[in-house]
Write a protein that holds these residues in place. Structure first.
Motif, mmCIF file in Angstrom:
data_model
loop_
_atom_site.group_PDB
_atom_site.id
_atom_site.type_symbol
_atom_site.label_atom_id
_atom_site.label_comp_id
_atom_site.label_asym_id
_atom_site.label_seq_id
_atom_site.Cartn_x
_atom_site.Cartn_y
_atom_site.Cartn_z
ATOM 1 N N SER A 16 -61.957 39.286 -49.009
ATOM 2 C CA SER A 16 -61.867 39.104 -47.563
ATOM 3 C C SER A 16 -60.554 38.393 -47.250
ATOM 4 C CB SER A 16 -63.072 38.287 -47.080
ATOM 5 O OG SER A 16 -63.066 37.014 -47.656
ATOM 6 N N PRO A 17 -60.156 38.327 -45.972
ATOM 7 C CA PRO A 17 -58.873 37.719 -45.622
ATOM 8 C C PRO A 17 -58.696 36.288 -46.120
ATOM 9 C CG PRO A 17 -59.800 38.834 -43.720
ATOM 10 C CD PRO A 17 -60.836 38.870 -44.806
ATOM 11 N N ASP A 18 -59.800 35.550 -46.244
ATOM 12 C CA ASP A 18 -59.685 34.173 -46.719
ATOM 13 C C ASP A 18 -59.869 34.066 -48.232
ATOM 14 O OD1 ASP A 18 -62.311 34.875 -46.552
ATOM 15 O OD2 ASP A 18 -62.985 33.066 -45.559
ATOM 16 N N GLY A 19 -59.842 35.200 -48.943
ATOM 17 C CA GLY A 19 -59.869 35.200 -50.399
ATOM 18 C C GLY A 19 -61.243 35.216 -51.037
ATOM 19 N N LYS A 20 -62.293 35.304 -50.263
ATOM 20 C CA LYS A 20 -63.646 35.319 -50.822
ATOM 21 C C LYS A 20 -64.000 36.727 -51.309
ATOM 22 C CE LYS A 20 -65.627 31.597 -48.030
ATOM 23 N NZ LYS A 20 -64.489 30.802 -48.182
ATOM 24 N N GLU A 21 -64.790 36.786 -52.370
ATOM 25 C CA GLU A 21 -65.271 38.056 -52.893
ATOM 26 C C GLU A 21 -66.159 38.733 -51.849
ATOM 27 O OE1 GLU A 21 -68.746 38.453 -55.823
ATOM 28 O OE2 GLU A 21 -66.953 38.615 -57.066
ATOM 29 N N VAL A 22 -65.980 40.026 -51.638
ATOM 30 C CA VAL A 22 -66.799 40.773 -50.675
ATOM 31 C C VAL A 22 -67.980 41.387 -51.415
ATOM 32 C CG1 VAL A 22 -66.852 42.697 -49.045
ATOM 33 C CG2 VAL A 22 -64.819 41.251 -49.196
ATOM 34 N N LEU A 23 -69.175 41.143 -50.898
ATOM 35 C CA LEU A 23 -70.398 41.673 -51.480
ATOM 36 C C LEU A 23 -70.844 42.907 -50.705
ATOM 37 C CD1 LEU A 23 -72.271 38.283 -51.931
ATOM 38 C CD2 LEU A 23 -71.046 39.599 -53.666
ATOM 39 N N LEU A 24 -71.518 43.807 -51.382
ATOM 40 C CA LEU A 24 -71.979 45.055 -50.781
ATOM 41 C C LEU A 24 -73.469 45.201 -51.042
ATOM 42 C CD1 LEU A 24 -71.164 47.809 -49.468
ATOM 43 C CD2 LEU A 24 -70.890 48.666 -51.788
ATOM 44 N N SER A 25 -74.209 45.599 -50.015
ATOM 45 C CA SER A 25 -75.627 45.869 -50.161
ATOM 46 C C SER A 25 -76.040 46.812 -49.041
ATOM 47 C CB SER A 25 -76.440 44.573 -50.108
ATOM 48 O OG SER A 25 -77.752 44.809 -50.559
ATOM 49 N N SER A 26 -77.317 47.101 -48.960
ATOM 50 C CA SER A 26 -77.824 47.895 -47.839
ATOM 51 C C SER A 26 -79.218 47.419 -47.505
ATOM 52 C CB SER A 26 -77.836 49.387 -48.181
ATOM 53 O OG SER A 26 -78.741 49.641 -49.225
ATOM 54 N N PHE A 27 -79.572 47.630 -46.249
ATOM 55 C CA PHE A 27 -80.899 47.270 -45.775
ATOM 56 C C PHE A 27 -81.349 48.354 -44.818
ATOM 57 C CE2 PHE A 27 -83.751 44.954 -42.834
ATOM 58 C CZ PHE A 27 -84.713 44.573 -43.761
ATOM 59 N N ARG A 28 -82.461 48.989 -45.142
ATOM 60 C CA ARG A 28 -82.991 50.100 -44.349
ATOM 61 C C ARG A 28 -81.944 51.174 -44.099
ATOM 62 N NH1 ARG A 28 -87.111 47.324 -39.985
ATOM 63 N NH2 ARG A 28 -88.417 46.367 -41.552
ATOM 64 N N GLY A 29 -81.163 51.462 -45.137
ATOM 65 C CA GLY A 29 -80.174 52.524 -45.061
ATOM 66 C C GLY A 29 -78.855 52.147 -44.415
ATOM 67 N N ARG A 30 -78.705 50.924 -43.964
ATOM 68 C CA ARG A 30 -77.451 50.479 -43.339
ATOM 69 C C ARG A 30 -76.644 49.669 -44.332
ATOM 70 N NH1 ARG A 30 -77.652 48.502 -37.374
ATOM 71 N NH2 ARG A 30 -75.468 48.929 -37.729
ATOM 72 N N LEU A 32 -74.235 46.899 -45.686
ATOM 73 C CA LEU A 32 -73.925 45.514 -45.345
ATOM 74 C C LEU A 32 -72.789 45.026 -46.240
ATOM 75 C CD1 LEU A 32 -77.541 44.043 -45.241
ATOM 76 C CD2 LEU A 32 -76.161 44.751 -43.290
ATOM 77 N N ARG A 33 -71.859 44.298 -45.647
ATOM 78 C CA ARG A 33 -70.802 43.645 -46.413
ATOM 79 C C ARG A 33 -70.861 42.163 -46.081
ATOM 80 N NH1 ARG A 33 -68.613 48.690 -45.721
ATOM 81 N NH2 ARG A 33 -67.810 49.592 -47.635
ATOM 82 N N GLY A 34 -70.738 41.335 -47.105
ATOM 83 C CA GLY A 34 -70.873 39.907 -46.872
ATOM 84 C C GLY A 34 -69.993 39.081 -47.773
#
Length: 108
Positions: A16-30, A32-34
């Motif tokens: 992410s812009p502040d250097g944090k690792e981006v996580l990927l998942s999904s919930f009910r087919g959508r 999510l990035r966190g």
């Protein structure tokens, strides 16, 4: 929750812009990035559950028990890469700034 919600590192995003690792998942087919956001120094979060309810119920007689303590929160966006300007990271930044402005944190 762990059997249905299993975040992994997002291979399409280096960070992410502040250097944090981006996580990927999904919930009910959508999608999510966190990103994992640390709570400000001196702060902790607690997961709680009711132990027993008194005669007044939630308004005054219920005892609560802390079942887990945490120092990081994962903030999720719907299919959008996390940014420092998102609500939760901005809230964490503001609490640190407010502590300095109001003198609740010792000077270094």
């Amino acid at each position: 929750v762990q059997s249905y919600f299993q975040p992994t590192q997002d291979p399409s995003c280096k960070a992410s812009p502040d250097g944090k690792e981006v996580l990927l998942s999904s919930f009910r087919g959508r999608t999510l990035r966190g990103a994992e956001i640390p709570l400000p120094e001196g702060y902790s979060g607690y997961a709680i559950r009711p132990v027993c309810a008194g005669p007044e119920g939630l308004d005054g007689g219920e005892e609560l028990e802390a079942v887990h303590r945490f120092t990081h929160v994962t903030a999720w966006n719907h299919d959008v890469k996390p940014a420092a300007s998102d609500y939760f990271p901005a809230l964490v930044d503001w609490s640190s700034l407010a502590a300095v402005l109001h003198g609740t944190r010792p000077e270094a």
